[in-house]
Design a protein around this motif. Structure first.
Motif, PDB file in Angstrom:
ATOM      1  N   ALA A   1      72.120 -29.525 -35.445  1.00  9.25           N
ATOM      2  CA  ALA A   1      72.302 -27.795 -35.706  1.00  9.25           C
ATOM      3  C   ALA A   1      73.574 -27.451 -36.051  1.00  9.25           C
ATOM      4  N   ARG A   2      74.668 -28.205 -35.537  1.00  9.53           N
ATOM      5  CA  ARG A   2      75.836 -27.929 -35.944  1.00  9.53           C
ATOM      6  C   ARG A   2      76.002 -27.982 -37.604  1.00  9.53           C
ATOM      7  N   ALA A   3      75.368 -29.195 -38.204  1.00 14.79           N
ATOM      8  CA  ALA A   3      75.510 -29.426 -39.437  1.00 14.79           C
ATOM      9  C   ALA A   3      74.817 -28.203 -40.204  1.00 14.79           C
ATOM     10  N   LEU A   4      73.684 -27.826 -39.817  1.00 14.86           N
ATOM     11  CA  LEU A   4      72.910 -26.704 -40.383  1.00 14.86           C
ATOM     12  C   LEU A   4      73.473 -25.317 -40.103  1.00 14.86           C
ATOM     13  N   TYR A   5      74.438 -25.268 -39.291  1.00 15.97           N
ATOM     14  CA  TYR A   5      74.885 -23.887 -38.881  1.00 15.97           C
ATOM     15  C   TYR A   5      75.444 -23.169 -40.200  1.00 15.97           C
ATOM     16  N   GLY A   6      75.138 -21.723 -40.207  1.00 16.65           N
ATOM     17  CA  GLY A   6      75.787 -21.112 -41.306  1.00 16.65           C
ATOM     18  C   GLY A   6      75.133 -21.084 -42.922  1.00 16.65           C
ATOM     19  N   ASP A   7      74.117 -21.910 -42.657  1.00 17.61           N
ATOM     20  CA  ASP A   7      73.160 -22.219 -44.178  1.00 17.61           C
ATOM     21  C   ASP A   7      74.113 -22.842 -45.052  1.00 17.61           C
ATOM     22  N   PRO A   8      74.607 -24.092 -45.026  1.00 12.28           N
ATOM     23  CA  PRO A   8      75.463 -24.770 -46.040  1.00 12.28           C
ATOM     24  C   PRO A   8      74.748 -24.952 -47.149  1.00 12.28           C
ATOM     25  N   SER A   9      75.478 -25.120 -48.171  1.00 11.27           N
ATOM     26  CA  SER A   9      74.349 -25.386 -49.614  1.00 11.27           C
ATOM     27  C   SER A   9      74.729 -26.712 -50.128  1.00 11.27           C
ATOM     28  N   PHE A  10      75.187 -27.551 -49.209  1.00 13.90           N
ATOM     29  CA  PHE A  10      75.080 -29.012 -49.319  1.00 13.90           C
ATOM     30  C   PHE A  10      75.131 -29.765 -47.971  1.00 13.90           C
ATOM     31  N   ILE A  11      74.367 -30.464 -47.656  1.00 15.06           N
ATOM     32  CA  ILE A  11      74.302 -31.235 -46.476  1.00 15.06           C
ATOM     33  C   ILE A  11      74.049 -32.623 -46.565  1.00 15.06           C
TER      34      ILE A  11
ATOM     35  N   ILE B   1      63.962 -31.615 -42.521  1.00 16.10           N
ATOM     36  CA  ILE B   1      64.336 -32.270 -43.927  1.00 16.10           C
ATOM     37  C   ILE B   1      63.413 -31.370 -44.788  1.00 16.10           C
ATOM     38  N   LYS B   2      62.234 -31.120 -44.434  1.00 15.72           N
ATOM     39  CA  LYS B   2      61.161 -30.299 -45.478  1.00 15.72           C
ATOM     40  C   LYS B   2      61.599 -28.947 -45.505  1.00 15.72           C
ATOM     41  N   LYS B   3      62.096 -28.430 -44.580  1.00 16.90           N
ATOM     42  CA  LYS B   3      62.559 -27.030 -44.650  1.00 16.90           C
ATOM     43  C   LYS B   3      63.575 -26.915 -45.377  1.00 16.90           C
ATOM     44  N   LEU B   4      64.697 -27.859 -45.423  1.00 15.50           N
ATOM     45  CA  LEU B   4      65.686 -27.851 -46.202  1.00 15.50           C
ATOM     46  C   LEU B   4      65.396 -27.932 -47.725  1.00 15.50           C
ATOM     47  N   LYS B   5      64.404 -28.725 -47.985  1.00 14.39           N
ATOM     48  CA  LYS B   5      63.892 -28.967 -49.398  1.00 14.39           C
ATOM     49  C   LYS B   5      63.435 -27.635 -49.935  1.00 14.39           C
ATOM     50  N   GLU B   6      62.678 -27.076 -49.109  1.00 16.53           N
ATOM     51  CA  GLU B   6      61.972 -25.510 -49.475  1.00 16.53           C
ATOM     52  C   GLU B   6      63.015 -24.573 -49.597  1.00 16.53           C
ATOM     53  N   GLU B   7      64.091 -24.645 -48.911  1.00 17.11           N
ATOM     54  CA  GLU B   7      65.147 -23.758 -49.081  1.00 17.11           C
ATOM     55  C   GLU B   7      66.114 -23.888 -50.180  1.00 17.11           C
ATOM     56  N   GLY B   8      65.951 -25.097 -50.876  1.00 13.99           N
ATOM     57  CA  GLY B   8      66.705 -25.431 -52.229  1.00 13.99           C
ATOM     58  C   GLY B   8      67.979 -25.947 -51.760  1.00 13.99           C
ATOM     59  N   VAL B   9      68.352 -26.675 -50.713  1.00 17.42           N
ATOM     60  CA  VAL B   9      69.417 -27.022 -50.280  1.00 17.42           C
ATOM     61  C   VAL B   9      69.447 -28.527 -50.836  1.00 17.42           C
ATOM     62  N   THR B  10      71.083 -28.749 -51.479  1.00 18.02           N
ATOM     63  CA  THR B  10      71.311 -30.133 -51.802  1.00 18.02           C
ATOM     64  C   THR B  10      71.445 -30.972 -50.620  1.00 18.02           C
ATOM     65  N   LEU B  11      70.616 -32.134 -50.664  1.00 12.12           N
ATOM     66  CA  LEU B  11      70.668 -32.911 -49.324  1.00 12.12           C
ATOM     67  C   LEU B  11      70.534 -34.308 -49.763  1.00 12.12           C
ATOM     68  N   ILE B  12      71.610 -35.056 -48.906  1.00  3.11           N
ATOM     69  CA  ILE B  12      71.699 -36.503 -48.993  1.00  3.11           C
ATOM     70  C   ILE B  12      71.652 -36.952 -47.532  1.00  3.11           C
ATOM     71  N   VAL B  13      70.758 -38.035 -47.493  1.00  2.00           N
ATOM     72  CA  VAL B  13      70.540 -38.608 -46.123  1.00  2.00           C
ATOM     73  C   VAL B  13      70.732 -40.085 -46.246  1.00  2.00           C
TER      74      VAL B  13
END
Length: 584
Positions: free
Chosen positions: A487-497, A518-530
């Motif tokens: 939740a801390r990592a997602l706080y503030g709607d970051p553009s790169f996670i 992860i699916k929600k972040l994909k829908e929001e168009g966030v650049t994501l590396i896991v």
């Protein structure tokens, strides 16, 4: 290379000695203290001169008026002396507080930078050094160094009474000065060794307490305690040696000073019997000589504090030179999340061999990828390079074409979401941890927790979002810590996670919530590396980057990688570096 702050420091150029340059800004205050010291040391002569007048004038003349006038003048001047002593002390207190104000943030930033490149340094030592330096500047030990230069004045006054008394005082001052030098010589090595062993013991204690559960479970307390005791006993031994030597010299100094006062009284009495000097001059000479030798004796008594302050001064200068203050670059707009990795060569601090070798790839805004590979392939090293925790040895990581390492962290941090492999929460409430200890905005905290699938879990805590956690997130299970950290990592709607092993401590429900996030972040168009080994998590992402021995083996769609025949890719170390452009 890892920075070992406790190692023998290289000689710094004066321009690199930031602490000295800061102290130079207080030259006016130190000059004022010097002027006050001069006046104070002149006023100290009031007492012997008063006694000289009492013995040689008042007692002989029997004039009570003269006695009253001399007493009024003496009391007034002695009150003035006391006021100047208070002012001098307050000036040094204000200087020390101002110095702390200018240095504390810089030292904290430098300690933080040091902790990023070296886990072996005793990080709290620098804070203690600043405290020791501040304490020395406000203590009586420093006054001895301001008063010592006036010793020749007192000896000159004694010479004016009679040369025999002057030569005796001069010889005594020289002997006491030699004893002061001897104190420095005989205590330098044991005090240095004591400081080093104390630092080792403190560092070992801090690291051991962080693993208290392991020590308890495996019954390792006694051997760990014995290891700590070894350094602790060595510290005590060296301190005892230094204290014994300083105590011996201090005792010799006191005995010498008393002997000199007896000698000057004896010689003064002999001269008074021959009516060469008066009895008042004899008493005044004894008092003035005691005052002349007092600063040197006081300096010997405060020598340990001086040595500690001197060592802290040099260590702080070295720390600040290793980690100079960064100039603020021009603020940049919020990044869209376009990531470029160009010829990246990287290694953890303290490791000389490159772990990552010539990595090149590109992520457009909104693309997502799983980083996989065997243990020690360099996955976590890559994660730290991508978010700017570690600097590349060669090459560059760019976010929206800007170098991540050069970007102001205060500006970039809110736009990056990072979940490290080793979860660390901080002492404070759950909402404070999620809000990154900024001013809590309830809507943003709830949004981040909901997106991370942690909202219901947090509501079940004793005080919900207001539940206060202990140091390291004490009070939560490993899975709960991981979900709060997500939740801390997602706080503030970051553009790169970037999430490094986000499911390592999660149960089945937690993994389901993670995949939903992860699916929600994909829908929001966030650049994501896991970074992950978990097949369901990999399946939730579009692409897979395979690392092998620090090189990119391939980047493929996850559906293709998860086919049974593609689970074990072949090694191809001779393949040239390729720049992969991932297109959705």
């Amino acid at each position: 290379m890892a920075i070992q702050i406790q190692a023998a420091p290289p000689k710094l150029h004066p321009s690199q000695m930031e602490l000295r340059n800061i102290l130079k800004k207080f030259r006016g205050a130190f000059f004022a203290v010097l002027i006050f010291s001069m006046i104070i040391n002149l006023l100290v002569l009031i007492s012997p001169l008063y006694m000289l007048q009492i013995y040689d004038r008042v007692l002989i003349s029997g004039s009570s008026e003269t006695l009253l006038l001399l007493s009024i003048i003496a009391i007034f001047l002695l009150v003035l002396l006391g006021v100047l002593e208070v002012i001098r002390s307050r000036i040094l207190v204000r200087v020390s507080l101002s110095m702390d104000d200018k240095l504390s943030n810089r030292i904290f930033d430098s300690i933080f930078a040091s902790s990023l490149v070296s886990s072996s340094s005793n990080q709290s030592q620098s804070i203690r050094d600043l405290g020791v330096l501040r304490q020395f500047m406000t203590g009586t030990g420093l006054f001895a160094f301001f008063d010592a230069p006036w010793t020749p004045l007192y000896i000159a006054v004694i010479f004016s009474i009679h040369p025999w008394l002057g030569f005796l005082s001069l010889a005594g001052a020289i002997l006491i000065f030699i004893l002061a030098l001897a104190t420095e010589i005989v205590s330098r090595t044991p005090l240095k060794e004591a400081a080093q062993n104390s630092s080792l013991a403190n560092t070992f204690t801090e690291s051991s307490l962080r693993n208290a559960e392991t020590l308890q479970a495996l019954g390792m307390l006694d051997p760990i305690k014995n290891r700590w005791r070894k350094n602790h006993d060595a510290m005590l031994l060296h301190q005892a040696v230094a204290s014994d030597r300083v105590g011996l010299l201090l005792g010799a100094t006191k005995a010498l000073r008393i002997s000199l006062q007896v000698g000057i009284l004896g010689i003064g009495a002999y001269l008074a019997l021959d009516q060469i000097i008066t009895p008042g001059a004899m008493i005044a000479g004894s008092i003035i000589m005691g005052r002349a030798l007092a600063p040197v004796e006081q300096a010997i008594g405060a020598w340990r504090g001086f040595v500690g302050a001197r060592g802290g001064y040099h260590r702080l200068n070295q720390l600040l030179a290793y980690f100079p203050e960064k100039e603020k670059s021009m603020p940049l707009p919020k990044p869209k999340g376009i990531l470029d990795v160009e010829h990246l060569v990287g290694m953890p601090p303290g490791v000389k061999k490159a772990v990552l070798q010539d990595l090149n790839f590109h992520l457009d805004k909104g693309e997502n990828i799983a980083v996989v590979g065997q243990s020690a392939a360099g996955k976590s090293t890559l994660a730290r390079m991508l978010v700017g925790v570690w600097k590349p040895a060669h090459g560059v990581v760019r976010l929206d074409k800007a170098d991540v390492s050069a970007w102001n962290r205060e500006d970039l941090g809110p736009h990056i979401g990072y979940l490290p492999q080793n979860i660390e929460l901080f002492a404070g409430s759950v909402k404070d941890n999620i809000a990154r200890f900024e001013t809590v905005v309830p809507e943003k905290v709830l949004k981040a927790a909901t997106k991370a699938g942690a909202h219901e879990m947090i509501l079940q805590l004793p005080e919900g979002y207001d539940t206060v956690l202990g140091d390291g997130g004490a009070g939560l299970s490993g899975g709960q810590k991981q979900r709060v950290a997500l939740a801390r990592a997602l706080y503030g709607d970051p553009s790169f996670i970037l999430l490094d092993e986000p499911n390592s401590n999660l149960d089945a429900e937690g993994k389901e919530k993670l995949i939903e996030s992860i699916k929600k972040l994909k829908e929001e168009g966030v650049t994501l590396i896991v970074v992950t080994h978990d097949v369901p998590v990999i399946a939730a992402l579009d692409k897979v980057l395979m690392l092998r021995e620090g090189r990119i083996e391939f980047i493929k769609p996850s559906k293709e990688v998860l086919k049974p025949e593609a689970r074990t890719p072949k090694k191809n170390p001779a393949a040239p570096p390729v720049t992969y452009a991932l297109k959705s």
